[in-house]
Design a protein around this motif. Structure first.
Motif, PDB file in Angstrom:
ATOM      1  N   ILE A 179      -7.972   6.565   2.758  1.00 43.73           N
ATOM      2  CA  ILE A 179      -7.404   5.331   2.199  1.00 43.73           C
ATOM      3  C   ILE A 179      -8.517   4.326   1.883  1.00 43.73           C
ATOM      4  O   ILE A 179      -8.495   3.661   0.861  1.00 43.73           O
ATOM      5  CB  ILE A 179      -6.374   4.707   3.175  1.00 43.73           C
ATOM      6  CG1 ILE A 179      -5.215   5.686   3.403  1.00 43.73           C
ATOM      7  CG2 ILE A 179      -5.831   3.395   2.614  1.00 43.73           C
ATOM      8  CD1 ILE A 179      -4.210   5.235   4.440  1.00 43.73           C
ATOM      9  N   LEU A 183      -2.692   0.464  -4.317  1.00 43.83           N
ATOM     10  CA  LEU A 183      -2.735  -0.842  -3.683  1.00 43.83           C
ATOM     11  C   LEU A 183      -2.107  -1.827  -4.657  1.00 43.83           C
ATOM     12  O   LEU A 183      -2.599  -1.970  -5.779  1.00 43.83           O
ATOM     13  CB  LEU A 183      -4.179  -1.233  -3.368  1.00 43.83           C
ATOM     14  CG  LEU A 183      -4.376  -2.528  -2.579  1.00 43.83           C
ATOM     15  CD1 LEU A 183      -3.831  -2.419  -1.182  1.00 43.83           C
ATOM     16  CD2 LEU A 183      -5.858  -2.899  -2.542  1.00 43.83           C
ATOM     17  N   GLN A 184      -1.036  -2.459  -4.254  1.00 46.43           N
ATOM     18  CA  GLN A 184      -0.270  -3.353  -5.136  1.00 46.43           C
ATOM     19  C   GLN A 184       0.056  -2.667  -6.451  1.00 46.43           C
ATOM     20  O   GLN A 184      -0.102  -3.248  -7.530  1.00 46.43           O
ATOM     21  CB  GLN A 184      -1.054  -4.641  -5.384  1.00 46.43           C
ATOM     22  CG  GLN A 184      -1.228  -5.431  -4.114  1.00 46.43           C
ATOM     23  CD  GLN A 184      -1.911  -6.752  -4.368  1.00 46.43           C
ATOM     24  OE1 GLN A 184      -2.993  -6.797  -4.949  1.00 46.43           O
ATOM     25  NE2 GLN A 184      -1.288  -7.831  -3.935  1.00 46.43           N
ATOM     26  N   ASP A 235       4.238   4.160   3.270  1.00 41.71           N
ATOM     27  CA  ASP A 235       4.212   2.874   2.586  1.00 41.71           C
ATOM     28  C   ASP A 235       3.926   1.770   3.599  1.00 41.71           C
ATOM     29  O   ASP A 235       4.269   1.900   4.758  1.00 41.71           O
ATOM     30  CB  ASP A 235       5.578   2.564   1.957  1.00 41.71           C
ATOM     31  CG  ASP A 235       5.962   3.590   0.912  1.00 41.71           C
ATOM     32  OD1 ASP A 235       5.056   4.047   0.192  1.00 41.71           O
ATOM     33  OD2 ASP A 235       7.150   3.953   0.861  1.00 41.71           O
ATOM     34  N   ARG A 249     -12.700  -0.840  -3.374  1.00 41.93           N
ATOM     35  CA  ARG A 249     -11.415  -1.005  -2.686  1.00 41.93           C
ATOM     36  C   ARG A 249     -11.431  -2.265  -1.836  1.00 41.93           C
ATOM     37  O   ARG A 249     -10.440  -3.006  -1.778  1.00 41.93           O
ATOM     38  CB  ARG A 249     -11.143   0.198  -1.788  1.00 41.93           C
ATOM     39  CG  ARG A 249     -10.851   1.447  -2.589  1.00 41.93           C
ATOM     40  CD  ARG A 249     -10.695   2.633  -1.669  1.00 41.93           C
ATOM     41  NE  ARG A 249     -10.980   3.845  -2.425  1.00 41.93           N
ATOM     42  CZ  ARG A 249     -10.332   4.982  -2.272  1.00 41.93           C
ATOM     43  NH1 ARG A 249      -9.381   5.094  -1.373  1.00 41.93           N
ATOM     44  NH2 ARG A 249     -10.648   6.019  -2.993  1.00 41.93           N
ATOM     45  N   LEU A 272       0.865  -1.182   0.000  1.00 41.30           N
ATOM     46  CA  LEU A 272       0.000   0.000   0.000  1.00 41.30           C
ATOM     47  C   LEU A 272       0.895   1.223   0.000  1.00 41.30           C
ATOM     48  O   LEU A 272       1.851   1.313   0.784  1.00 41.30           O
ATOM     49  CB  LEU A 272      -0.884  -0.019   1.253  1.00 41.30           C
ATOM     50  CG  LEU A 272      -1.854   1.134   1.425  1.00 41.30           C
ATOM     51  CD1 LEU A 272      -2.986   1.037   0.420  1.00 41.30           C
ATOM     52  CD2 LEU A 272      -2.422   1.146   2.834  1.00 41.30           C
ATOM     53  N   LEU A 275      -8.705  -4.412   0.480  1.00 31.76           N
ATOM     54  CA  LEU A 275      -8.446  -3.486   1.572  1.00 31.76           C
ATOM     55  C   LEU A 275      -9.446  -3.760   2.696  1.00 31.76           C
ATOM     56  O   LEU A 275     -10.640  -3.532   2.532  1.00 31.76           O
ATOM     57  CB  LEU A 275      -8.605  -2.054   1.042  1.00 31.76           C
ATOM     58  CG  LEU A 275      -7.894  -0.945   1.781  1.00 31.76           C
ATOM     59  CD1 LEU A 275      -6.402  -1.181   1.774  1.00 31.76           C
ATOM     60  CD2 LEU A 275      -8.212   0.390   1.132  1.00 31.76           C
ATOM     61  N   ILE A 333      -3.396   7.075  -3.963  1.00 31.08           N
ATOM     62  CA  ILE A 333      -3.293   5.892  -3.115  1.00 31.08           C
ATOM     63  C   ILE A 333      -3.150   4.687  -4.041  1.00 31.08           C
ATOM     64  O   ILE A 333      -3.941   4.528  -4.977  1.00 31.08           O
ATOM     65  CB  ILE A 333      -4.555   5.750  -2.245  1.00 31.08           C
ATOM     66  CG1 ILE A 333      -4.710   6.988  -1.357  1.00 31.08           C
ATOM     67  CG2 ILE A 333      -4.485   4.493  -1.393  1.00 31.08           C
ATOM     68  CD1 ILE A 333      -6.130   7.243  -0.920  1.00 31.08           C
ATOM     69  N   ALA A 344      -4.282  -5.977   2.629  1.00 31.89           N
ATOM     70  CA  ALA A 344      -3.765  -5.004   3.586  1.00 31.89           C
ATOM     71  C   ALA A 344      -4.880  -4.682   4.563  1.00 31.89           C
ATOM     72  O   ALA A 344      -6.052  -4.655   4.199  1.00 31.89           O
ATOM     73  CB  ALA A 344      -3.318  -3.733   2.869  1.00 31.89           C
TER      74      ALA A 344
END
Lengths: 345, 250
Positions: free
Chosen positions: B51, B64-65, B27, B77, B6, B82, B62, B169
């Motif tokens: 987030i 994610l991966q 991070d 998300r 993330l 997430l 933002i 995450a």
């Protein structure tokens, strides 16, 4: 202890080994009571009461539809008369054109109506589902009071449209000269018609039971109770609610088609906000979000309307008192009062 | 270190004149717990909300991966992995523990438009739910209404809901708040095991727990990152000690 274990044992649940709750028996009693009363009235030659039972069954069915949106989905629609009335007009308009042998809506390529209930029901489900999709799609952009108002506004638009459209009677309404037909049975026979209404009511009850027990029902319940939780789980609440609203509209529409056939007449009163309000009252009286609440509510409402209405023209004062009592003291409505709290597994 | 799972890049959010998030970058790497600390009103929850997608940022992005998720909805998300728990417990009080967790299991199976099969006898839902509840020690509470749970138990159910999503995450907003020492110890143990499965961005006020758990720490003060580093670096950071830890550690 064994009963508790059965309750939480999936195999036992699937096999129906769970001991039936008090609510289950009250549900059975309500249905048996209604059917029994209709049959008794028929054998006593009291046609008025047979038709009254039909009326209860049909209004209960419309309320079952509303309960799906209001009770289970938390969408307080003040415009379900739109679907009920639409169903009524489908039945009326179809019969009218079949009688006159003219194309539906006066448009050349349209069929000449039909007096077959099955095709009328199919069309009703289709158009009320479509209307539900449009109204729901727009209304679900809002919530709370705005949702109530926007659904009311849509229903009122339909009302005034029907009122000012002379082709189908305008404010005078549209008579259905002969009740629409079903294969093999005589729909003009009062008890037969009652059974048609009662079977459709039971189907809609059974359908909402399956629906609420399914994954869709679980998502809808969460969309109502805690939309943030549902979204956090990765399920968008909006399409779930919209789907419930559409199904709700279809059930209300089908009830409307039956109601027009019961009365052999469809008028703008079926589209009026009074009726939307009555449906809400019935759902609250019966118990919001209780499966058979709409049936309990419809029985109470129609009986009060009929008997108290015969005694005093101010019967709605007493209805108001009952409603006040339910809201203040029995939040679970009639079902909550009779069967206790609803249980989830 | 490997690629961050993330990434938050230069995030900004203002409410009128109040700059709630000020140029925040951080991070989250696989296998770690990254703690976010700071005094009340530092903008920790505002940051988490951005987030998760509950609140749109004014600027910044933002990832994610490596995938930009800034424009996605909360639900989208969550579908991408997430998971989160809320500072104020956000469960359906009227439903049982089982039902609350079940909706998350249902969500990852992607099957909410099934209208027929009853969930109450659906082993593909009930079994994963039972496994997660067992892991969190909630098995005997499965049938209890959330409304009847203690505060600590509700926190655990929140965790169960987040875990049921099998997230990539995890964002935890004060999971130990109001839990008492025993509950806190238990949660610390759970999180220290969990971080090997899924990295955790942790907001927490309990400094003992933070320094016990965190691999890295970001200190947030009035919306901006005051300091960022390993737990030891932060513990000994003079500005942090002054601004935030001062009274507690001396």
């Amino acid at each position: 202890m064994t009963s508790l274990q059965n309750r939480f044992n999936p195999q036992a649940l699937a096999a129906g080994l769970v001991p039936q709750s008090r609510e289950h028996w009250i549900n059975v009693l309500l249905v048996v009571g209604l059917v029994g009363a209709a049959m008794l009235a028929h054998f006593l030659g009291e046609r008025f009461y047979v038709n009254l039972a039909s009326r209860i069954a049909i209004i209960a069915m419309a309320a079952v539809g509303l309960n799906l949106a209001l009770g289970f989905g938390g969408m307080v629609s003040f415009g379900h008369a739109a679907f009920f009335g639409l169903g009524g007009y489908v039945a009326g308009i179809s019969a009218y054109h079949a009688f006159n042998m003219t194309p539906v809506l006066g448009i050349g390529f349209m069929p000449e109506g039909s007096t077959q209930m099955l095709s009328i029901w199919l069309v009703t489900l289709l158009v009320s589902g479509l209307l539900g999709l449009v109204i729901g799609k727009i209304s679900l952009g809002t919530s709370g009071v705005y949702f109530i108002m926007i659904t009311l506004a849509f229903a009122q638009m339909m009302y005034y449209f029907a009122n000012s459209w002379p082709a189908y009677g305008g404010e005078d309404g549209l008579p259905i000269y002969l009740r629409n037909e079903l294969p093999l049975v005589d729909t003009n026979h009062n008890l037969t018609f009652f059974f048609i209404a009662a079977i459709l009511l039971l189907i809609s009850l059974w359908l909402s039971q399956r629906l609420m027990g399914s994954r869709f029902g679980a998502a809808l319940t969460m969309a109502h109770l805690n939309p943030v939780r549902l979204a956090t789980a990765g399920i968008d609440p909006r399409p779930v609610k919209l789907m419930a609203f559409v199904i709700s509209a279809m059930i209300a529409g089908l009830a409307g088609a039956l109601y027009a056939d019961l009365n052999r007449f469809v008028g703008t009163n079926m589209l009026s906000w009074h009726f939307s309000g009555e449906l809400i009252v019935i759902v609250i009286l019966g118990g919001v979000g209780r499966l058979y609440g709409p049936l309990a509510g419809a029985i109470l409402f129609v009986l009060m309307e009929t008997w108290l209405g015969g005694v005093t023209q101010y019967w709605q004062f007493w209805l108001g008192l009952v409603l006040l009592g339910v809201v203040l003291f029995a939040r679970g409505g009639l079902m909550g009062f009779l069967a206790g709290r609803s249980k989830d597994v | 270190m490997s690629e961050p799972l993330l990434q938050v890049k230069q995030l900004n959010k203002a409410f009128g004149a109040l700059q709630a998030t000020r140029d925040v970058s951080l991070d989250l790497y696989p296998g770690e717990i990254h703690a976010l600390i700071g005094p009340n009103g530092a903008g920790k929850s505002t940051l988490i909300s951005q987030i998760t997608g509950n609140l749109p940022p004014d600027s910044g992005e933002i990832l994610l991966q490596g995938e930009d998720i800034t424009g996605l909805t909360v639900a989208e998300r969550a579908q991408r992995g997430l998971g989160r728990s809320f500072q104020i417990s956000s469960l359906a009080d009227e439903l049982s523990v089982r039902r609350n967790v079940m909706i998350a299991v249902q969500a990852i199976q992607g099957s909410s438009f099934r209208f027929w099969k009853p969930v109450s006898s659906d082993a593909s839902l009930l079994e994963p739910v039972a496994t997660i509840l067992e892991r969190l020690g909630l098995s005997d509470r499965a049938g209890t209404l959330v409304a009847e749970l203690s505060h600590g138990e509700r926190r655990l159910v929140e965790m169960a809901c987040a875990l049921a999503l099998q997230p990539r995450a995890l964002l935890l907003d004060e999971p130990m708040a109001g839990m008492g020492s025993e509950g806190t110890a238990r949660m610390v143990k759970l999180l220290s095991e969990l971080k090997h499965e899924v990295p955790i961005l942790l907001i927490e006020h309990d400094m003992d727990a933070v320094f016990q758990l965190a691999d890295r720490v970001s200190v947030l003060v009035s919306g901006g990152v005051l300091a960022q580093g390993t737990a030891d670096e932060i513990r000994n950071h003079p500005a942090v000690r002054e601004a935030y830890l001062g009274e507690e550690t001396t």
